[in-house]
Design a protein around this motif. Sequence first.
Motif, PDB file in Angstrom:
ATOM      1  N   ALA A 218       0.853  -1.186   0.000  1.00 26.46           N
ATOM      2  CA  ALA A 218       0.000   0.000   0.000  1.00 26.46           C
ATOM      3  C   ALA A 218       0.887   1.233   0.000  1.00 26.46           C
ATOM      4  N   GLU A 219       0.346   2.306  -0.542  1.00 26.26           N
ATOM      5  CA  GLU A 219       1.066   3.576  -0.543  1.00 26.26           C
ATOM      6  C   GLU A 219       0.161   4.687  -0.038  1.00 26.26           C
ATOM      7  N   MET A 220       0.703   5.467   0.901  1.00 24.44           N
ATOM      8  CA  MET A 220       0.021   6.667   1.390  1.00 24.44           C
ATOM      9  C   MET A 220       1.085   7.733   1.599  1.00 24.44           C
ATOM     10  N   GLY A 221       0.834   8.909   1.081  1.00 23.35           N
ATOM     11  CA  GLY A 221       1.770  10.015   1.269  1.00 23.35           C
ATOM     12  C   GLY A 221       3.163   9.746   0.727  1.00 23.35           C
TER      13      GLY A 221
ATOM     14  N   ILE B  29      -9.439   1.788   6.162  1.00 25.42           N
ATOM     15  CA  ILE B  29      -8.050   1.783   6.629  1.00 25.42           C
ATOM     16  C   ILE B  29      -8.111   1.462   8.108  1.00 25.42           C
ATOM     17  N   GLY B  30      -7.564   0.295   8.489  1.00 24.01           N
ATOM     18  CA  GLY B  30      -7.613  -0.160   9.871  1.00 24.01           C
ATOM     19  C   GLY B  30      -6.355   0.173  10.665  1.00 24.01           C
ATOM     20  N   ALA B  31      -6.377  -0.205  11.934  1.00 29.27           N
ATOM     21  CA  ALA B  31      -5.307   0.118  12.878  1.00 29.27           C
ATOM     22  C   ALA B  31      -3.953  -0.454  12.468  1.00 29.27           C
ATOM     23  N   HIS B  32      -3.929  -1.666  11.938  1.00 27.22           N
ATOM     24  CA  HIS B  32      -2.674  -2.290  11.512  1.00 27.22           C
ATOM     25  C   HIS B  32      -1.965  -1.420  10.468  1.00 27.22           C
ATOM     26  N   THR B  33      -2.712  -0.898   9.524  1.00 31.66           N
ATOM     27  CA  THR B  33      -2.144  -0.041   8.485  1.00 31.66           C
ATOM     28  C   THR B  33      -1.686   1.292   9.064  1.00 31.66           C
TER      29      THR B  33
ATOM     30  N   PHE C 239       2.257   2.599   8.911  1.00 30.25           N
ATOM     31  CA  PHE C 239       2.646   3.867   8.292  1.00 30.25           C
ATOM     32  C   PHE C 239       3.016   4.940   9.316  1.00 30.25           C
ATOM     33  N   LEU C 240       2.978   4.593  10.609  1.00 24.94           N
ATOM     34  CA  LEU C 240       3.252   5.546  11.692  1.00 24.94           C
ATOM     35  C   LEU C 240       2.371   6.790  11.565  1.00 24.94           C
TER      36      LEU C 240
ATOM     37  N   ALA D  29       6.938   5.811  16.517  1.00 23.83           N
ATOM     38  CA  ALA D  29       6.765   4.438  16.953  1.00 23.83           C
ATOM     39  C   ALA D  29       7.158   4.333  18.418  1.00 23.83           C
ATOM     40  N   LEU D  30       6.613   3.336  19.086  1.00 25.90           N
ATOM     41  CA  LEU D  30       6.959   3.105  20.484  1.00 25.90           C
ATOM     42  C   LEU D  30       7.850   1.872  20.581  1.00 25.90           C
TER      43      LEU D  30
END
Length: 118
Positions: free
Chosen positions: A69-72, A91-95, A99-100, A115-116
């Motif tokens: 997948a690509e975003m931004g 778009i769910g939580a895993h995605t 993608f942070l 990220a933690l």
Amino acid sequence: MGAFSHPITLIGAQDTQSETLDALVDTGATFTSAPEATLERIGIRRENQIRLRLANGEVVEHAIGEVVAEMGGVRRTIICIFGPEGVQALIGAHTLEAFLLAVDPVEQRLIPTEALWL
């Protein structure tokens, strides 16, 4: 929080087919979903079936597959549910985690986050 949409591009296994969807951002969903015809058209392979609990408590089974997948301008491999036709992509939580990205509920947009590693 109000619902809002965000574009996500799903890229086929051979990197020759892609489709950009206007997907609903759903932090209550574990995985991203797209209509099965879209995933099939770009060559995504079903890997296995998983059980999913819907908001109304009903449990259903759907196939999942890995898709780039690509975003931004950023690409990540995500797990995607082969969803029913006629239902908006999610778009769910895993995605979001891959993608942070975090949800800005006031501006109804996605924002970069850290990220933690605790």
